[in-house]
Design a protein around this motif. Structure first.
Motif, PDB file in Angstrom:
ATOM      1  N   GLY A 144       0.765  -1.231   0.000  1.00 64.20           N
ATOM      2  CA  GLY A 144       0.000   0.000   0.000  1.00 64.20           C
ATOM      3  C   GLY A 144       0.800   1.287   0.000  1.00 64.20           C
ATOM      4  N   SER A 145       2.076   1.227  -0.289  1.00 62.58           N
ATOM      5  CA  SER A 145       2.879   2.438  -0.300  1.00 62.58           C
ATOM      6  C   SER A 145       2.434   3.365  -1.418  1.00 62.58           C
ATOM      7  N   LEU A 146       2.301   4.618  -1.088  1.00 62.17           N
ATOM      8  CA  LEU A 146       2.003   5.638  -2.080  1.00 62.17           C
ATOM      9  C   LEU A 146       3.205   6.554  -2.303  1.00 62.17           C
ATOM     10  N   LEU A 147       4.372   6.113  -1.846  1.00 63.53           N
ATOM     11  CA  LEU A 147       5.582   6.883  -2.099  1.00 63.53           C
ATOM     12  C   LEU A 147       5.979   6.733  -3.561  1.00 63.53           C
ATOM     13  N   LEU A 148       6.264   7.825  -4.204  1.00 59.70           N
ATOM     14  CA  LEU A 148       6.629   7.810  -5.610  1.00 59.70           C
ATOM     15  C   LEU A 148       7.821   6.889  -5.867  1.00 59.70           C
ATOM     16  N   GLU A 149       8.808   6.933  -5.016  1.00 62.35           N
ATOM     17  CA  GLU A 149      10.013   6.123  -5.216  1.00 62.35           C
ATOM     18  C   GLU A 149       9.743   4.625  -5.107  1.00 62.35           C
ATOM     19  N   ASP A 150       8.606   4.235  -4.536  1.00 60.03           N
ATOM     20  CA  ASP A 150       8.251   2.823  -4.433  1.00 60.03           C
ATOM     21  C   ASP A 150       7.468   2.318  -5.641  1.00 60.03           C
ATOM     22  N   GLN A 151       7.150   3.183  -6.564  1.00 60.81           N
ATOM     23  CA  GLN A 151       6.296   2.813  -7.690  1.00 60.81           C
ATOM     24  C   GLN A 151       7.127   2.356  -8.884  1.00 60.81           C
ATOM     25  N   LEU A 152       6.949   1.107  -9.282  1.00 60.92           N
ATOM     26  CA  LEU A 152       7.627   0.586 -10.469  1.00 60.92           C
ATOM     27  C   LEU A 152       7.203   1.378 -11.707  1.00 60.92           C
ATOM     28  N   CYS A 153       5.941   1.771 -11.755  1.00 62.61           N
ATOM     29  CA  CYS A 153       5.460   2.512 -12.924  1.00 62.61           C
ATOM     30  C   CYS A 153       6.240   3.814 -13.111  1.00 62.61           C
ATOM     31  N   PHE A 154       6.607   4.476 -12.022  1.00 64.85           N
ATOM     32  CA  PHE A 154       7.366   5.714 -12.157  1.00 64.85           C
ATOM     33  C   PHE A 154       8.790   5.434 -12.614  1.00 64.85           C
ATOM     34  N   ALA A 155       9.389   4.366 -12.106  1.00 57.40           N
ATOM     35  CA  ALA A 155      10.741   3.999 -12.553  1.00 57.40           C
ATOM     36  C   ALA A 155      10.742   3.700 -14.050  1.00 57.40           C
ATOM     37  N   LEU A 156       9.708   3.001 -14.532  1.00 55.80           N
ATOM     38  CA  LEU A 156       9.593   2.719 -15.968  1.00 55.80           C
ATOM     39  C   LEU A 156       9.392   4.002 -16.771  1.00 55.80           C
ATOM     40  N   TYR A 157       8.547   4.866 -16.281  1.00 61.61           N
ATOM     41  CA  TYR A 157       8.260   6.139 -16.951  1.00 61.61           C
ATOM     42  C   TYR A 157       9.532   6.993 -17.052  1.00 61.61           C
ATOM     43  N   ALA A 158      10.236   7.125 -15.950  1.00 65.14           N
ATOM     44  CA  ALA A 158      11.455   7.941 -15.932  1.00 65.14           C
ATOM     45  C   ALA A 158      12.526   7.346 -16.858  1.00 65.14           C
ATOM     46  N   ALA A 159      12.673   6.021 -16.821  1.00 69.38           N
ATOM     47  CA  ALA A 159      13.665   5.362 -17.682  1.00 69.38           C
ATOM     48  C   ALA A 159      13.291   5.534 -19.148  1.00 69.38           C
ATOM     49  N   SER A 160      12.029   5.378 -19.477  1.00 73.30           N
ATOM     50  CA  SER A 160      11.577   5.530 -20.856  1.00 73.30           C
ATOM     51  C   SER A 160      11.846   6.943 -21.374  1.00 73.30           C
ATOM     52  N   ARG A 161      11.539   7.934 -20.567  1.00 69.97           N
ATOM     53  CA  ARG A 161      11.777   9.326 -20.968  1.00 69.97           C
ATOM     54  C   ARG A 161      13.275   9.592 -21.150  1.00 69.97           C
ATOM     55  N   ALA A 162      14.085   9.073 -20.247  1.00 69.61           N
ATOM     56  CA  ALA A 162      15.529   9.292 -20.324  1.00 69.61           C
ATOM     57  C   ALA A 162      16.119   8.621 -21.567  1.00 69.61           C
ATOM     58  N   VAL A 163      15.693   7.406 -21.847  1.00 65.33           N
ATOM     59  CA  VAL A 163      16.208   6.688 -23.008  1.00 65.33           C
ATOM     60  C   VAL A 163      15.770   7.388 -24.295  1.00 65.33           C
ATOM     61  N   THR A 164      14.513   7.762 -24.374  1.00 68.05           N
ATOM     62  CA  THR A 164      14.008   8.446 -25.566  1.00 68.05           C
ATOM     63  C   THR A 164      14.735   9.770 -25.772  1.00 68.05           C
ATOM     64  N   ALA A 165      14.990  10.493 -24.701  1.00 69.27           N
ATOM     65  CA  ALA A 165      15.726  11.767 -24.809  1.00 69.27           C
ATOM     66  C   ALA A 165      17.153  11.524 -25.298  1.00 69.27           C
ATOM     67  N   ARG A 166      17.755  10.424 -24.882  1.00 68.97           N
ATOM     68  CA  ARG A 166      19.118  10.114 -25.309  1.00 68.97           C
ATOM     69  C   ARG A 166      19.162   9.753 -26.797  1.00 68.97           C
ATOM     70  N   TYR A 167      18.080   9.140 -27.287  1.00 67.73           N
ATOM     71  CA  TYR A 167      17.986   8.824 -28.713  1.00 67.73           C
ATOM     72  C   TYR A 167      17.856  10.075 -29.578  1.00 67.73           C
ATOM     73  N   ARG A 168      17.216  11.118 -29.071  1.00 73.68           N
ATOM     74  CA  ARG A 168      16.836  12.282 -29.871  1.00 73.68           C
ATOM     75  C   ARG A 168      17.957  12.853 -30.736  1.00 73.68           C
ATOM     76  N   PRO A 169      19.134  13.195 -30.178  1.00 71.99           N
ATOM     77  CA  PRO A 169      20.169  13.775 -31.049  1.00 71.99           C
ATOM     78  C   PRO A 169      20.677  12.794 -32.105  1.00 71.99           C
ATOM     79  N   LEU A 170      20.722  11.522 -31.775  1.00 72.35           N
ATOM     80  CA  LEU A 170      21.158  10.517 -32.747  1.00 72.35           C
ATOM     81  C   LEU A 170      20.168  10.407 -33.902  1.00 72.35           C
ATOM     82  N   LEU A 171      18.888  10.437 -33.564  1.00 71.62           N
ATOM     83  CA  LEU A 171      17.850  10.297 -34.585  1.00 71.62           C
ATOM     84  C   LEU A 171      17.628  11.586 -35.361  1.00 71.62           C
ATOM     85  N   ASP A 172      17.893  12.732 -34.713  1.00 73.27           N
ATOM     86  CA  ASP A 172      17.805  14.012 -35.434  1.00 73.27           C
ATOM     87  C   ASP A 172      18.738  14.001 -36.642  1.00 73.27           C
TER      88      ASP A 172
END
Length: 146
Positions: free
Chosen positions: A6-34
């Motif tokens: 029942g934790s509602l701490l953001l750091e305990d949420q797998l969904c947030f870890a996935l979201y943050a990782a996805s955004r970071a990876v996509t941002a890292r792709y951007r200059p290469l794909l540009d």
């Protein structure tokens, strides 16, 4: 404490870890794909076509797990940029096949450095890479609706 407790701490949420990782990876792709003139979703389409030219729009949507309403604008843009062409299949007029153009095929050579650069950026060992992919695929399977 795990989210099951029942934790509602953001750091305990797998969904947030996935979201943050996805955004970071996509941002890292951007200059290469540009440099290739592609967005990340367009890059995924091109990867699928480089792997399997002459794929139906339906099969591409299944492969990329994208709805046709999302896929259609991507394909129109790639076609307008001269990277692919769409053709109705002679054996089934309702089915549209996608084919790489010469420019789409040549772009593959320019894209060769992208996976290596992203592998370096992620800095995972081969074992960590395999484990991450396995766990993410398992997670996708487990949470996908029937």
């Amino acid at each position: 404490m795990s989210p099951r407790e029942g934790s509602l701490l953001l750091e305990d949420q797998l969904c947030f870890a996935l979201y943050a990782a996805s955004r970071a990876v996509t941002a890292r792709y951007r200059p290469l794909l540009d440099e290739l003139g592609l967005t990340y979703p367009q890059y995924l389409v091109m990867l699928a076509l480089w792997e399997r030219d002459s794929i139906s729009v339906r099969d591409l949507g299944t492969t990329l797990q994208l709805e046709s309403s999302t896929l259609s604008p991507l394909l129109k843009r790639l076609e307008a940029n001269g990277l692919l062409r769409r053709e109705r299949r002679a054996e089934d007029e309702r089915s549209v096949a996608l084919h790489l153009t010469e420019a789409g095929t040549r772009l593959r050579d320019r894209a060769d450095s992208v996976p290596l650069a992203m592998g370096d950026a992620m800095a995972l060992t081969p074992e960590q890479d395999a484990t991450a992919k396995h766990l993410l695929r398992l997670l996708t399977t487990n949470v996908s609706l029937p």
